[in-house]
Motif scaffolding. Structure first.
Motif, PDB file in Angstrom:
ATOM      1  N   THR A 291      54.320 -16.317  52.170  1.00 40.19           N
ATOM      2  CA  THR A 291      54.525 -16.730  50.744  1.00 40.19           C
ATOM      3  C   THR A 291      53.159 -17.360  50.235  1.00 40.19           C
ATOM      4  N   ARG A 292      52.815 -18.269  50.872  1.00 38.72           N
ATOM      5  CA  ARG A 292      51.355 -19.059  50.850  1.00 38.72           C
ATOM      6  C   ARG A 292      50.067 -18.188  50.585  1.00 38.72           C
ATOM      7  N   ASP A 293      50.126 -17.090  51.363  1.00 38.42           N
ATOM      8  CA  ASP A 293      49.234 -16.076  51.120  1.00 38.42           C
ATOM      9  C   ASP A 293      49.387 -15.323  49.851  1.00 38.42           C
ATOM     10  N   LEU A 294      50.519 -14.927  49.547  1.00 36.81           N
ATOM     11  CA  LEU A 294      50.841 -14.390  48.104  1.00 36.81           C
ATOM     12  C   LEU A 294      50.448 -15.161  47.256  1.00 36.81           C
ATOM     13  N   LEU A 295      50.427 -16.363  47.201  1.00 33.77           N
ATOM     14  CA  LEU A 295      50.409 -17.309  45.945  1.00 33.77           C
ATOM     15  C   LEU A 295      48.986 -17.550  45.941  1.00 33.77           C
ATOM     16  N   ASP A 296      48.092 -17.328  47.187  1.00 30.36           N
ATOM     17  CA  ASP A 296      46.753 -17.565  46.997  1.00 30.36           C
ATOM     18  C   ASP A 296      46.140 -16.493  46.489  1.00 30.36           C
ATOM     19  N   ARG A 297      46.585 -15.256  46.695  1.00 29.99           N
ATOM     20  CA  ARG A 297      46.026 -13.985  46.055  1.00 29.99           C
ATOM     21  C   ARG A 297      46.408 -13.986  44.420  1.00 29.99           C
ATOM     22  N   ALA A 298      47.548 -14.240  44.201  1.00 25.90           N
ATOM     23  CA  ALA A 298      47.908 -14.414  42.781  1.00 25.90           C
ATOM     24  C   ALA A 298      46.889 -15.361  41.982  1.00 25.90           C
ATOM     25  N   ASP A 299      46.642 -16.740  42.606  1.00 25.76           N
ATOM     26  CA  ASP A 299      45.899 -17.651  42.025  1.00 25.76           C
ATOM     27  C   ASP A 299      44.452 -16.972  41.955  1.00 25.76           C
ATOM     28  N   ASP A 300      44.017 -16.215  42.808  1.00 27.53           N
ATOM     29  CA  ASP A 300      42.505 -15.352  42.791  1.00 27.53           C
ATOM     30  C   ASP A 300      42.810 -14.548  41.885  1.00 27.53           C
ATOM     31  N   LEU A 301      43.636 -13.735  41.765  1.00 22.99           N
ATOM     32  CA  LEU A 301      43.722 -12.650  40.621  1.00 22.99           C
ATOM     33  C   LEU A 301      43.613 -13.155  39.219  1.00 22.99           C
ATOM     34  N   ARG A 302      44.303 -14.434  39.011  1.00 27.24           N
ATOM     35  CA  ARG A 302      44.597 -15.067  37.754  1.00 27.24           C
ATOM     36  C   ARG A 302      43.157 -15.636  37.346  1.00 27.24           C
ATOM     37  N   ASN A 303      42.405 -16.385  38.504  1.00 32.17           N
ATOM     38  CA  ASN A 303      40.973 -16.788  38.415  1.00 32.17           C
ATOM     39  C   ASN A 303      39.944 -15.902  37.952  1.00 32.17           C
ATOM     40  N   ARG A 304      40.035 -14.398  38.615  1.00 34.26           N
ATOM     41  CA  ARG A 304      39.027 -13.585  38.363  1.00 34.26           C
ATOM     42  C   ARG A 304      39.370 -13.075  36.988  1.00 34.26           C
ATOM     43  N   ALA A 305      40.377 -12.757  36.549  1.00 32.37           N
ATOM     44  CA  ALA A 305      40.933 -12.418  35.070  1.00 32.37           C
ATOM     45  C   ALA A 305      40.299 -13.421  34.077  1.00 32.37           C
ATOM     46  N   ALA A 306      40.468 -14.687  34.368  1.00 32.26           N
ATOM     47  CA  ALA A 306      39.870 -15.697  33.600  1.00 32.26           C
ATOM     48  C   ALA A 306      38.468 -15.740  33.526  1.00 32.26           C
ATOM     49  N   ARG A 307      38.011 -15.603  34.652  1.00 29.82           N
ATOM     50  CA  ARG A 307      36.511 -15.378  34.308  1.00 29.82           C
ATOM     51  C   ARG A 307      35.958 -14.109  33.469  1.00 29.82           C
ATOM     52  N   ILE A 308      36.862 -13.315  33.805  1.00 31.14           N
ATOM     53  CA  ILE A 308      36.417 -12.083  32.818  1.00 31.14           C
ATOM     54  C   ILE A 308      36.708 -12.340  31.310  1.00 31.14           C
ATOM     55  N   ALA A 309      37.685 -12.964  31.275  1.00 28.35           N
ATOM     56  CA  ALA A 309      37.963 -13.575  29.766  1.00 28.35           C
ATOM     57  C   ALA A 309      37.449 -14.845  29.309  1.00 28.35           C
ATOM     58  N   GLY A 310      36.376 -15.146  30.024  1.00 26.77           N
ATOM     59  CA  GLY A 310      36.059 -16.512  29.733  1.00 26.77           C
ATOM     60  C   GLY A 310      35.145 -16.782  28.386  1.00 26.77           C
ATOM     61  N   SER A 311      34.577 -15.415  27.960  1.00 22.29           N
ATOM     62  CA  SER A 311      33.861 -15.601  26.821  1.00 22.29           C
ATOM     63  C   SER A 311      34.902 -15.856  25.500  1.00 22.29           C
ATOM     64  N   GLU A 312      36.057 -15.517  25.689  1.00 19.92           N
ATOM     65  CA  GLU A 312      37.190 -15.826  24.650  1.00 19.92           C
ATOM     66  C   GLU A 312      37.384 -16.951  24.433  1.00 19.92           C
TER      67      GLU A 312
ATOM     68  N   ARG B 172      47.236 -13.783  27.513  1.00 23.13           N
ATOM     69  CA  ARG B 172      45.868 -13.774  27.888  1.00 23.13           C
ATOM     70  C   ARG B 172      45.652 -14.750  29.048  1.00 23.13           C
ATOM     71  N   PRO B 173      44.849 -14.197  29.929  1.00 29.28           N
ATOM     72  CA  PRO B 173      44.366 -15.163  30.956  1.00 29.28           C
ATOM     73  C   PRO B 173      43.823 -16.159  30.767  1.00 29.28           C
ATOM     74  N   ALA B 174      42.935 -16.328  29.719  1.00 27.33           N
ATOM     75  CA  ALA B 174      42.202 -17.509  29.307  1.00 27.33           C
ATOM     76  C   ALA B 174      42.999 -18.676  28.927  1.00 27.33           C
ATOM     77  N   VAL B 175      43.825 -18.233  28.151  1.00 26.67           N
ATOM     78  CA  VAL B 175      44.866 -19.264  27.451  1.00 26.67           C
ATOM     79  C   VAL B 175      45.695 -19.713  28.812  1.00 26.67           C
ATOM     80  N   LEU B 176      46.540 -18.804  29.592  1.00 27.19           N
ATOM     81  CA  LEU B 176      47.179 -19.254  30.620  1.00 27.19           C
ATOM     82  C   LEU B 176      46.463 -20.065  31.710  1.00 27.19           C
ATOM     83  N   SER B 177      45.151 -19.691  32.094  1.00 30.74           N
ATOM     84  CA  SER B 177      44.454 -20.463  32.840  1.00 30.74           C
ATOM     85  C   SER B 177      44.019 -21.764  32.289  1.00 30.74           C
ATOM     86  N   ALA B 178      43.800 -21.955  31.002  1.00 28.92           N
ATOM     87  CA  ALA B 178      43.377 -23.187  30.402  1.00 28.92           C
ATOM     88  C   ALA B 178      44.760 -24.177  30.656  1.00 28.92           C
ATOM     89  N   VAL B 179      45.891 -23.515  30.441  1.00 29.32           N
ATOM     90  CA  VAL B 179      47.012 -24.506  30.579  1.00 29.32           C
ATOM     91  C   VAL B 179      47.120 -24.939  32.086  1.00 29.32           C
TER      92      VAL B 179
END
Length: 307
Positions: free
Chosen positions: A71-92, A273-280
């Motif tokens: 479960t910890r590994d799955l959550l770490d991968r989910a966080d990594d996915l969100r962070n990658r998406a947020a960096r992609i959307a970071g200019s928004e 949108r990843p940028a909004v959710l990551s900001a939250v």
């Protein structure tokens, strides 16, 4: 198997680390009964019992212990996915509105995941919440009730809280009971609808004296005139928290109970949108509860964080 939510998996990890539902609920900033229900739902969906629990102790079952590292590994991968998406959307840009208070480190908190644009239109809480619901803002820091979250389709997390105090004339700076204070309600409901609702609930719950005014004296210099004229401690509103007191007036702690006003970060429930959710996440991570869950603290009925 039913769809398992990441939120439920985070709850599982928190309980597994604390081995105490009360401490885990405080850490997660949710109510204890809600946490227990979510764990039971997760156990039902997974088809295994994760914890052995009774009134005095909580322990991982063999199945729970075996699933915890995965479960910890799955959550770490989910966080990594969100962070990658947020960096992609970071200019928004992410548009954020507020009433009169923002965390001092707001921009630093979100800088790695989003480009915050602080909206210049400072408006009352109900107006900012409506702008988020209508799409005029992505986020807002405001006071909000649970019923408004449901009606407008919004989600909220605690981002700050003010312990309100009373202002009185004279040298006495000692504690004052809530029931011995005056709380002002402004006839300008367009501007003060949130404060008036809060003040009415406070008066009903504590016995404080509610006084309706027409001179705009909830805050500012006219508020100080109200204190002098009425000769009783008057509860200071959140909009007056930073106003300097004249030398003839003093601040007094309010007790029995301690009175709190909460600040929520709100966003649309259907937001994707990843940028909004990551900001939250960035803006609310590790904020604590600011004392609002202490035994002698008071929040109005309908506050999202009332237990």
């Amino acid at each position: 198997m039913a769809i398992v939510e990441l939120r439920q998996l985070r709850y599982f990890v928190a309980v597994a680390e604390e081995l105490n539902f009360g401490r885990a609920a405080e850490r997660l900033l949710i109510a204890g009964p809600s946490l227990s229900q979510q764990i039971k739902a997760l156990e039902r969906d997974l088809g295994v019992r994760l914890f052995d629990r009774d009134r005095r102790s909580v322990a991982l079952t063999p199945a729970g212990a075996a699933l915890l590292p995965h479960t910890r590994d799955l959550l770490d991968r989910a966080d990594d996915l969100r962070n990658r998406a947020a960096r992609i959307a970071g200019s928004e840009p992410v548009r954020l509105g507020y009433v009169n208070w923002l965390p001092p480190d707001l921009t630093d908190r979100a800088s790695s995941v989003a480009r915050l644009h602080i909206d210049a239109w400072v408006a009352p809480s109900h107006a900012q919440a409506a702008r988020v619901a209508d799409g005029g803002l992505d986020l807002a820091v405001c006071w909000i009730r649970t019923e408004d979250l449901e009606k407008r389709g919004l989600s909220a997390r605690l981002i700050g809280a003010d312990r309100l105090y009373a202002v009185s004339a004279g040298p006495d700076t000692g504690e004052v009971r809530a029931r011995d204070t005056v709380v002002l309600l402004d006839d300008d409901a367009t501007t003060w609808v949130s404060w008036n609702d809060y003040a009415e609930r406070l008066a009903a719950a504590t016995g404080a004296t509610a006084v309706r005014i027409t001179d705009g004296g909830v805050t500012g210099p006219v508020f100080f005139d109200q204190v002098r004229r009425r000769g009783r401690p008057i509860l200071n509103s959140p909009k007056g928290q930073t106003a300097p007191l004249p030398p003839d007036l003093v601040a007094r702690p309010v007790v029995e109970p301690k009175v709190y006003w909460t600040w929520s970060l709100v966003w649309r429930r259907e937001e994707l949108r990843p940028a909004v959710l990551s900001a939250v996440d960035a803006l609310t991570e590790g904020v604590g509860d600011f004392g609002i869950h202490a035994p002698d603290a008071w929040l109005p009925d309908g506050d999202p964080y009332q237990r």
